[in-house]
Design an enzyme around this catalytic site. Structure first.
Site, PDB file in Angstrom:
ATOM      1  N   TYR A  27       0.865  -1.187   0.000  1.00  0.00           N
ATOM      2  CA  TYR A  27       0.000   0.000   0.000  1.00  0.00           C
ATOM      3  C   TYR A  27       0.898   1.232   0.000  1.00  0.00           C
ATOM      4  O   TYR A  27       1.891   1.294   0.724  1.00  0.00           O
ATOM      5  CB  TYR A  27      -0.894   0.020   1.244  1.00  0.00           C
ATOM      6  CG  TYR A  27      -1.664   1.315   1.379  1.00  0.00           C
ATOM      7  CD1 TYR A  27      -2.949   1.435   0.845  1.00  0.00           C
ATOM      8  CD2 TYR A  27      -1.096   2.430   1.999  1.00  0.00           C
ATOM      9  CE1 TYR A  27      -3.631   2.642   0.923  1.00  0.00           C
ATOM     10  CE2 TYR A  27      -1.778   3.631   2.082  1.00  0.00           C
ATOM     11  CZ  TYR A  27      -3.047   3.729   1.538  1.00  0.00           C
ATOM     12  OH  TYR A  27      -3.714   4.917   1.606  1.00  0.00           O
ATOM     13  N   GLU A  32      -3.581   7.473  -3.807  1.00  0.00           N
ATOM     14  CA  GLU A  32      -3.416   6.156  -3.209  1.00  0.00           C
ATOM     15  C   GLU A  32      -3.194   5.087  -4.280  1.00  0.00           C
ATOM     16  O   GLU A  32      -3.863   5.114  -5.308  1.00  0.00           O
ATOM     17  CB  GLU A  32      -4.723   5.863  -2.464  1.00  0.00           C
ATOM     18  CG  GLU A  32      -4.691   4.766  -1.477  1.00  0.00           C
ATOM     19  CD  GLU A  32      -6.049   4.670  -0.759  1.00  0.00           C
ATOM     20  OE1 GLU A  32      -6.121   5.068   0.407  1.00  0.00           O
ATOM     21  OE2 GLU A  32      -7.010   4.185  -1.378  1.00  0.00           O
TER      22      GLU A  32
END
Ligand code: GDP
Ligand code: MN
Length: 389
Positions: free
Chosen positions: A109, A197
């Site tokens: 991530y 993101e």
């Protein structure tokens, strides 16, 4: 403003962030050519909607043949996708991104956002990508790497290399990570982003680092200086009522309760919603009609509120500072004339010309309850709305 995954990946590529090869399609007849040109023998069909959690909602389909891909697109195109991040109505799927399937080794991530506590642009990274990052943060916060960027400086390649090593990325993967994170930071700064993101950021069996997904939220207040970004807006993904409201400079947000609220000023709107809750009701919307509002805008606001299916009553709460209460009363009467009144309504006016406003409403033939006191007004609308089927 949100954008689609394929648009985010387009920006990624402009800033040297690697993404899988992909083609956007809008009809099933395009699928065969898209898969053939992408090559390989596994493809992933990804519904383009402004929400994550598509994997869980059936919006990301692994396809082992062109026929599989065609079937997946047939199902997805024109459907509405419900995911853990949408409401029960879901979002319309008008486009599908077809990507070459990847041999995933690790799912990481990587994101950037503004941390309101430290007041810094902050890098968030984790070895636990691919899944719900909020859950990782809640249950295993030690697995989230946080790095606050010096507000007087900028993110530099040394910072990125340090984060790469904390993610156990080495050699060429670490180098690619530095380029990726510097790219994200560049986008964040130059495009006035509020959240960016990549989840998951994958490593592949042939040692590539690829952005498999992409999410970017932009600061609406800065859109005026980013024409290229503003053009990416897809209103099919936005709330119809909220869009209609913004055309009239009304700040409108739909909620799930039963009492429609029309208030001037965001603070007063919040207080009004609290008071409704306090007296056992629940608000159906947040609506700030603004400071210098007009009768026309009030009429539009009233129309929006009354046409929400879940609304069982309307509470109008206006404090006339700049705006005159008699104008507000006229707006309400105009709206009732135009769209009718089929719900109980309580109006509380206070401030400039409040007495004239209340008088206008009391003298009209419409069935309007007026109150001078806000608490009484809230109690009244909660009780009146209970009687509505
Ligand atoms: P989201 O659910 O909306 O966040 O959509 P993502 O684009 O993140 O996809 C969800 C999941 O699908 C990813 O975490 C991967 O595990 C999987 N996935 C997506 N693309 C591929 C692919 O090319 N190959 C494989 N094996 N899995 C994929
Ligand atoms: Mn994702």
């Amino acid at each position: 403003m949100h954008i689609h995954e394929y648009q985010a990946k387009g920006l990624f590529r402009q800033f040297n962030i690697q993404t899988p090869k992909a083609t956007l399609i809008t009809t099933v007849v395009q699928v065969n050519k898209a898969c053939t040109e992408l090559g390989g023998n596994i493809w992933v069909a990804k519904a383009q909607v402004h929400a994550g959690g598509r994997g869980k909602g059936g919006g990301v389909v692994l396809c082992h043949s062109i026929k599989d891909a065609e079937d997946a697109c047939e199902k997805l195109l024109g459907s509405t996708l419900v995911t853990p991040q949408t409401d029960a109505k879901g979002l319309p799927v008008n486009q599908v991104l077809i990507e070459g399937g990847q041999n995933i080794e690790r799912e990481l991530y990587l994101g950037l956002l503004i941390d309101r506590q430290t007041q810094k642009i902050t890098v968030l990274a984790s070895t636990e990508g691919g899944m719900d990052i909020e859950k990782v943060a809640r249950e295993t916060p030690e697995k989230i790497i946080k790095f606050g960027v010096d507000p007087l400086g900028a993110l530099n390649t040394n910072d990125c290399a340090l984060i790469a090593s904390q993610l156990n990325l080495e050699n060429t993967l670490a180098d690619q990570f530095v380029i990726t994170l510097m790219g994200l930071y560049e986008i964040f700064i130059t495009k006035d982003v509020s959240l960016i993101e990549i989840n998951p950021l994958i490593t592949t069996s042939d040692n590539q680092l690829l952005a498999l997904d992409g999410k970017i939220d932009f600061d609406d207040n800065a859109l005026y200086r980013h024409e290229d970004i503003a053009e990416m807006r897809d209103i099919s993904q936005e709330d119809e009522k909220e869009n209609e409201a913004s055309k009239y400079q009304l700040n409108y947000i739909s909620l799930n309760g039963t009492i429609g609220c029309m208030v001037n000023g965001a603070g007063l709107a919040m207080a009004t919603m609290d008071l409704i809750e306090h007296h056992g009701g629940s608000p159906a919307n947040f609506l700030d009609v603004g400071g210098g509002t007009t009768a026309e805008r009030v009429a539009k606001a009233f129309e929006l509120i009354q046409t929400e299916a879940n609304v069982k009553g309307v509470l109008v709460n206006i404090f006339g500072g700049i705006v005159r209460c008699d104008l507000i009363a006229e707006g309400i009467l105009q709206a009732i004339e135009k769209v009718g009144l089929n719900l109980p309504i309580v109006v509380r006016l206070e401030g400039t010309n409040a007495a004239q406003g209340l008088k206008l409403l009391d003298e009209s033939t419409a069935d309007i309850h007026t109150e001078a006191d806000l608490t009484q007004a809230a109690i009244k609308i909660v009780s009146l709305s209970r009687g509505v089927a």
